[in-house]
Design an enzyme around this catalytic site. Structure first.
Site, mmCIF file in Angstrom:
data_model
loop_
_atom_site.group_PDB
_atom_site.id
_atom_site.type_symbol
_atom_site.label_atom_id
_atom_site.label_comp_id
_atom_site.label_asym_id
_atom_site.label_seq_id
_atom_site.Cartn_x
_atom_site.Cartn_y
_atom_site.Cartn_z
ATOM 1 C CB SER A 1 44.059 44.330 36.953
ATOM 2 O OG SER A 1 43.699 45.665 36.750
ATOM 3 C CG HIS A 2 47.096 47.440 37.386
ATOM 4 N ND1 HIS A 2 45.929 47.044 37.984
ATOM 5 C CD2 HIS A 2 47.992 47.606 38.368
ATOM 6 C CE1 HIS A 2 46.114 46.988 39.296
ATOM 7 N NE2 HIS A 2 47.351 47.323 39.556
ATOM 8 C CG ASP B 1 43.445 48.223 33.568
ATOM 9 O OD1 ASP B 1 42.411 48.314 32.864
ATOM 10 O OD2 ASP B 1 43.466 47.611 34.651
ATOM 11 C CG ASP C 1 41.304 44.291 33.951
ATOM 12 O OD1 ASP C 1 42.050 45.288 34.025
ATOM 13 O OD2 ASP C 1 40.485 44.002 34.843
ATOM 14 C CG ASP D 1 39.441 47.204 35.735
ATOM 15 O OD1 ASP D 1 40.580 47.470 35.288
ATOM 16 O OD2 ASP D 1 39.248 46.485 36.736
ATOM 17 N NE ARG D 2 43.888 49.909 38.103
ATOM 18 C CZ ARG D 2 44.837 50.016 39.009
ATOM 19 N NH1 ARG D 2 45.914 50.746 38.744
ATOM 20 N NH2 ARG D 2 44.749 49.407 40.170
ATOM 21 C CB THR E 1 41.016 50.478 48.720
ATOM 22 O OG1 THR E 1 41.437 51.759 49.159
ATOM 23 C CG2 THR E 1 41.706 50.127 47.420
ATOM 24 C CE LYS F 1 39.533 49.411 38.627
ATOM 25 N NZ LYS F 1 39.645 48.780 39.945
HETATM 26 C C1 G1P Z 1 44.540 48.679 43.706
HETATM 27 C C2 G1P Z 1 43.920 50.041 43.844
HETATM 28 C C3 G1P Z 1 42.448 49.922 44.131
HETATM 29 C C4 G1P Z 1 41.783 49.079 43.040
HETATM 30 C C5 G1P Z 1 42.509 47.758 42.882
HETATM 31 C C6 G1P Z 1 41.982 46.963 41.702
HETATM 32 O O1 G1P Z 1 44.379 47.950 44.892
HETATM 33 O O2 G1P Z 1 44.555 50.786 44.847
HETATM 34 O O3 G1P Z 1 41.863 51.191 44.202
HETATM 35 O O4 G1P Z 1 40.439 48.847 43.348
HETATM 36 O O5 G1P Z 1 43.892 47.974 42.670
HETATM 37 O O6 G1P Z 1 42.146 47.642 40.495
HETATM 38 P P1 G1P Z 1 45.546 47.820 45.980
HETATM 39 O O7 G1P Z 1 46.737 47.256 45.269
HETATM 40 O O8 G1P Z 1 45.823 49.202 46.463
HETATM 41 O O9 G1P Z 1 44.976 46.927 47.044
HETATM 42 ZN ZN ZN Z 2 42.178 46.465 35.718
#
Ligand code: G1P
Ligand code: ZN
Length: 551
Positions: free
Chosen positions: A114-115, A277, A279, A281-282, A345, A377
């Site tokens: 992801s990010h 981000d 991948d 999704d953000r 979450t 997302k």
């Molecule tokens: C974080 C974000 C959460 C999101 C996830 C994946 O997770 O807080 O909302 O769904 O990344 O993108 P966390 O690192 O808090 O567990």
């Molecule tokens: Zn992502």
């Protein structure tokens, strides 16, 4: 070509987190590490891997290509019928979710962290999505984890690497492989959801746009949308060539990591800025002089959806947010008569509600916004949703800016000030000790009614969620304290980090005082943040006097 079993031993810590397994590349590179985890995914597929069809793709980060070749060999070794793979192993997370649904696949293996930063010294990740296109529910991720603890062998078929660069069908022994265009199906789907002509005509009036892919996977998708479909010039997109290490940056769309976009929007007076981000999704949405907090963003999209987005013309079937996300969307739900859910979450908790037809639009404070068009997302969906809102608003009242849309929303519903403080990579022991201390405090009966500065505790606890559809229970999902005036603080540990621990502190305060609508968020929340830091003794436990990132 016949299957061969390879003896192996379990690795510790192959536990899928909030969103799959994320570790340093060097961890995945260990002999058998990736093979073990993929074999355990295959073991845990509901209905079995044999005869299944799987979508494979990811954000293209470093190590994706060898990982795809390993997945091909393991899939063949486990009797998978077909793999549908994005060209060069590339598929954004939303595009993967869509493809799983479109092609009625059994599921998908998504290669992304992801990010999190990418590259040889940064992170890689693998996650499994199920038949509905969404992240595997805990029943499946638990089964994967259990399997990783006892694995003693995996099955592969040996063979040459498959060419991932050309679209078309090929085979690897009995396994059918189809390499597909990474972008086309997804963009086509968005064109059915939104009114592209409305957006194109609106943008032709001179409303300027800058989208920043932060060197992540969305570059080609964004170019197809903004340049090819909406008729904007190349200058509407930046950092849109995906790179294996995201240009050495941190592909997370927030005010810290997408600074160059924020500056460009202000300096060049761009009407609308957006970023996504690694991948895809953000999302982050900006206007000149206006940052749209993600908790507000989803509330505003929900409020406008029926009139601005053709996909929702038939009506909205419920809204939802993750627990730490501000209650702005709850107010929209109440006013418009929609059902609203508060889930833990992680996007995986929205899937059951969507499948049951009780959830249309949802979001998380962590720059995640989406709808039941897929089961992830969707960054670009949110961006196009905002362009639809702005196009619609400008039809009604020419000259409406992002800031105007925000202010109109506050005037109608009041404002939920919201901020998140992240303390990244603190020592695991310190973080755990702090959380234990807060947990003891927040779950003690004396805490209710106690006074802290101007705030009196009304309700507190450790968030637990019972899924209304399948009755499954998820406990320990975050420590919260709600005060008499409706303000709230939440503490939880991140489930996506790859080393150490990350503490997240979420603060929220609601106001209906119009004189405060323009206030700086950090100023508006200062007293509450001080109370949260005092109650948790955060500095004592972590040695940190300031957060790593504030959003
Ligand atoms: C974080 C974000 C959460 C999101 C996830 C994946 O997770 O807080 O909302 O769904 O990344 O993108 P966390 O690192 O808090 O567990
Ligand atoms: Zn992502």
């Amino acid at each position: 070509m016949s299957a061969r079993t390879v003896a192996t031993k379990p690795f510790e810590g192959q536990k899928p987190g909030t969103s799959g397994l994320r570790k340093r590349v060097s961890v995945f590179e260990q002999e058998n590490y990736t093979e073990n985890f993929v074999q355990c995914i295959l073991n845990a597929i509901p209905g079995g891997a044999k005869g299944s069809t799987l979508v494979v793709g990811g954000d293209g980060r470093y190590y994706s290509k060898p990982a795809v070749q390993k997945i091909i060999r393991l899939a063949a070794g486990n009797g998978v019928s077909k793999l549908i793979i994005g060209q060069n192993g590339i598929l954004s997370t939303p595009a993967s979710s869509h493809l799983i649904r479109l092609r009625k696949a059994t599921g998908g293996i998504l290669l992304t962290a992801s990010h999190n930063p990418g590259g040889p010294n940064a992170d890689f990740g693998i996650k499994y999505n199920v038949e509905n296109g969404g992240p595997a529910p805990e029943s499946v991720t638990n089964a994967i984890f259990e399997s990783t603890k006892t694995i003693s062998e995996y099955s592969v078929v040996d063979g040459d690497d498959i060419d991932l660069s050309t679209i078309g069908e090929r085979s690897f022994g009995e396994l059918a492989i189809e390499i597909v265009d990474s972008v086309a199906d997804y963009v086509e789907y968005l064109s059915q959801i939104f009114d592209f002509n409305l957006i194109r005509d609106f943008l032709a009036t001179g409303f300027t746009v800058r989208f920043d892919a932060l060197h992540g996977v969305t570059g080609p998708y964004a170019r197809a949308l903004f340049v090819e479909r909406f008729g904007l010039s190349e200058s509407a997109v930046q950092n849109c060539v995906p790179s294996e290490d995201f240009g050495g940056g941190h592909p997370d769309p927030n005010l810290t990591y997408a600074r160059s976009l924020v500056e460009a929007v202000e300096k060049e007076g761009i009407s609308f800025g957006a970023a996504s981000d690694g991948d895809g999704d953000r999302n982050m949405i900006l206007g000149k002089g206006a940052f749209v907090n993600p908790s507000d963003s989803v509330a505003i999209i929900a409020d406008w959806a029926e009139r601005a987005i053709p996909y929702f013309k038939g009506g909205i079937h419920g809204l939802a947010r993750s627990m730490p996300t501000s209650g702005a969307i709850d107010r929209v739900a109440k006013a418009r008569g929609y059902e609203v859910f508060e889930v833990p979450t992680g996007w995986k908790f929205f899937g059951n509600l969507m499948d049951a037809g009780r959830l249309s639009i949802c979001g998380e404070e962590s720059f995640g916004t989406g709808s039941d068009h897929i089961r992830e997302k969707d960054g670009l969906w949110a961006v196009v949703a905002w362009l639809s809102i702005l196009a619609t608003a400008n039809k009604e009242k020419p000259g409406t800016s992002v800031a105007d849309v925000l202010q109109a929303h506050y005037a109608k519903y009041g404002r939920n000030f919201f901020s998140r403080y992240d303390y990244e990579e603190v020592s695991s022991e310190g973080a755990k000790a702090m959380i234990d201390q807060v947990s003891t405090l927040f779950t003690s009966s004396e805490f209710i009614g106690s006074k802290h500065g101007p705030f009196t505790v009304k309700e507190a606890g450790n968030f637990s969620y019972t899924d209304p559809i399948d009755g499954s229970v998820s406990k320990n999902q975050g420590l919260y304290a709600v005060f008499e005036d409706g303000s709230r603080i939440v503490f939880r540990l991140s489930g996506t980090g790859s080393s150490g621990a990350t503490i997240r502190l979420y603060v929220e305060k609601y106001t209906q005082d119009a004189s405060e609508y323009d206030a700086d968020v950090q100023v508006g929340l200062k007293t509450l943040i001080d109370v949260a830091l005092q109650l948790s003794d955060l500095e004592k436990y972590t040695g940190r006097s300031a957060p790593t990132v504030i959003t």
